[in-house]
Design an enzyme around this catalytic site. Structure first.
Site, mmCIF file in Angstrom:
data_model
loop_
_atom_site.group_PDB
_atom_site.id
_atom_site.type_symbol
_atom_site.label_atom_id
_atom_site.label_comp_id
_atom_site.label_asym_id
_atom_site.label_seq_id
_atom_site.Cartn_x
_atom_site.Cartn_y
_atom_site.Cartn_z
ATOM 1 N N ASP A 1 0.852 -1.203 0.000
ATOM 2 C CA ASP A 1 0.000 0.000 0.000
ATOM 3 C C ASP A 1 0.886 1.251 0.000
ATOM 4 O O ASP A 1 0.381 2.377 -0.077
ATOM 5 C CB ASP A 1 -1.021 -0.007 1.141
ATOM 6 C CG ASP A 1 -0.397 -0.066 2.522
ATOM 7 O OD1 ASP A 1 0.845 -0.220 2.616
ATOM 8 O OD2 ASP A 1 -1.144 0.025 3.515
ATOM 9 N N SER A 2 2.217 1.043 0.012
ATOM 10 C CA SER A 2 3.155 2.151 -0.229
ATOM 11 C C SER A 2 2.915 2.744 -1.613
ATOM 12 O O SER A 2 3.434 3.813 -1.928
ATOM 13 C CB SER A 2 4.605 1.667 -0.113
ATOM 14 O OG SER A 2 4.835 0.538 -0.942
ATOM 15 N N ASP B 1 -1.043 -6.035 -0.057
ATOM 16 C CA ASP B 1 -1.400 -5.399 1.210
ATOM 17 C C ASP B 1 -2.904 -5.208 1.323
ATOM 18 O O ASP B 1 -3.558 -4.789 0.363
ATOM 19 C CB ASP B 1 -0.744 -4.013 1.290
ATOM 20 C CG ASP B 1 0.527 -4.026 2.109
ATOM 21 O OD1 ASP B 1 0.687 -4.926 2.963
ATOM 22 O OD2 ASP B 1 1.366 -3.126 1.898
ATOM 23 N N LYS C 1 -1.354 -9.355 3.121
ATOM 24 C CA LYS C 1 -0.570 -8.857 4.266
ATOM 25 C C LYS C 1 -1.395 -7.828 5.039
ATOM 26 O O LYS C 1 -2.049 -6.976 4.428
ATOM 27 C CB LYS C 1 0.742 -8.233 3.786
ATOM 28 C CG LYS C 1 1.573 -7.634 4.934
ATOM 29 C CD LYS C 1 2.990 -7.336 4.518
ATOM 30 C CE LYS C 1 3.206 -6.006 3.883
ATOM 31 N NZ LYS C 1 2.774 -4.827 4.665
ATOM 32 N N GLU D 1 -1.354 -5.348 8.857
ATOM 33 C CA GLU D 1 -0.467 -4.768 9.879
ATOM 34 C C GLU D 1 -1.046 -4.952 11.287
ATOM 35 O O GLU D 1 -2.240 -4.720 11.506
ATOM 36 C CB GLU D 1 -0.284 -3.272 9.600
ATOM 37 C CG GLU D 1 0.379 -2.991 8.269
ATOM 38 C CD GLU D 1 0.592 -1.499 8.006
ATOM 39 O OE1 GLU D 1 0.327 -0.668 8.899
ATOM 40 O OE2 GLU D 1 1.035 -1.183 6.886
ATOM 41 N N GLU E 1 9.447 -3.949 10.459
ATOM 42 C CA GLU E 1 9.835 -2.652 9.896
ATOM 43 C C GLU E 1 10.364 -1.712 10.973
ATOM 44 O O GLU E 1 9.720 -1.515 12.017
ATOM 45 C CB GLU E 1 8.624 -2.009 9.185
ATOM 46 C CG GLU E 1 8.973 -0.652 8.571
ATOM 47 C CD GLU E 1 7.962 -0.119 7.574
ATOM 48 O OE1 GLU E 1 6.991 -0.834 7.250
ATOM 49 O OE2 GLU E 1 8.142 1.022 7.120
HETATM 50 O O1 KIV Z 1 3.566 -1.127 1.642
HETATM 51 C C1 KIV Z 1 4.761 -1.489 1.640
HETATM 52 O O2 KIV Z 1 5.544 -1.232 0.715
HETATM 53 C C2 KIV Z 1 5.232 -2.237 2.789
HETATM 54 C C3 KIV Z 1 6.720 -2.413 2.918
HETATM 55 C C4 KIV Z 1 7.293 -1.219 3.559
HETATM 56 C C5 KIV Z 1 7.059 -3.626 3.654
HETATM 57 O O3 KIV Z 1 4.463 -2.661 3.599
#
Ligand code: KIV
Length: 265
Positions: free
Chosen positions: A46-47, A85, A114, A116, A180
């Site tokens: 989600d980056s 994500d 994924k 968090e 992280e």
């Molecule tokens: O969203 C992302 O790119 C991440 C990485 C920082 C692991 O979760």
């Protein structure tokens, strides 16, 4: 071609001490390049909110955006494991929400989802639905407002909450977790104590693998982060190429005869 990386293989790689490489990608072009390079796992992070869409945080990233980019990354068969994500708001309220969101990402091509934080019930429920889950502890960007910024977590004797979160994620059945921005010694302790694979970003070399954000490591973004490393400075090359093209259009040097079509005789 080396064999397809599957979710259960990550635990096996950890057991054998074989390091796992992971990189973010958000479209078909870069996913193909990452796959060609032999990277083990591609994270549709989600980056993408930060590096592709220009947001300050990952919080505004929608389910629609994650589905759109996951579909692009998964558009061709990949050797790399494809992890997507779950966006902010898609799993926090209930395990039922979490399963629905995970199913949507899998239908778009994700092989693993994924999330968090120590969401034990959500991880169990998604796994029960047949979907492998990756965790993410330490600095979890979706909690940036709680942390007051993107800060290293677990420093100065405050490692216990990170250890507890990692244990919860592992016991819930996650196949791996991102660590992280945590001190190296803490990441090392967690890596030794959990059964699933740990993938570090700013967490030192003892993790079972590493992940970097593609734009950071290729020099395509604006950031220069201590935890990252420039493997290329593509941004500078792109600007030079754009400039040369623009100059040649203005001077009339492009297109020349070689790049033009003549009538057939
Ligand atoms: O969203 C992302 O790119 C991440 C990485 C920082 C692991 O979760």
């Amino acid at each position: 071609m080396p064999s397809k990386i599957t979710a259960p293989m990550l635990r096996e790689m950890k057991r054998k001490g074989e390091k796992i490489s992971m990189i973010t990608a958000y479209d078909a072009a870069f996913a193909r390049l990452a796959d060609e390079a032999g990277v083990d796992a591609i994270l549709v992070g989600d980056s993408l909110g930060n590096v592709m869409l220009g947001y300050h945080t990952t919080l505004p990233v929608s389910m629609e955006a994650m589905v759109h980019h996951t579909r692009a990354v998964a558009s061709s068969p990949r050797r790399a494991l494809i992890i997507s994500d779950m966006p902010f708001g898609s799993y926090q309220a209930s395990p039922e929400d979490a399963v629905r969101a995970a199913v949507e990402l899998v239908k778009a091509g994700a092989e693993v989802v994924k999330l968090e934080g120590p969401y034990h019930e959500a991880i169990r429920a998604i796994t029960r639905a047949g979907i492998p889950v990756f965790g993410h502890v330490g600095m979890t960007p979706q909690s940036v407002n709680l942390f007051g910024g993107h800060k290293v977590q677990g420093r100065n004797g405050r490692g216990q909450p990170v250890i507890e979160a990692a244990k919860t994620v592992d016991e819930a059945g996650a196949i791996g977790m991102v660590l992280e921005l945590v001190p190296r010694a803490l990441a090392c302790e967690i890596t030794r104590s959990v059964g699933c694979a740990t993938i570090g970003i700013g967490a030192g070399p003892e993790c079972d693998g590493q992940v970097l954000v593609m734009h950071d490591m290729l020099g395509l973004g604006e950031g220069d982060f201590k935890h990252s490393k420039f493997y290329a400075k593509l941004g500078e090359q792109v600007v030079a190429a754009f400039k040369q093209y623009s100059d040649e259009v203005k001077s009339g040097a492009f297109p020349d005869a070689e790049h033009s079509f003549e009538d057939r005789p």
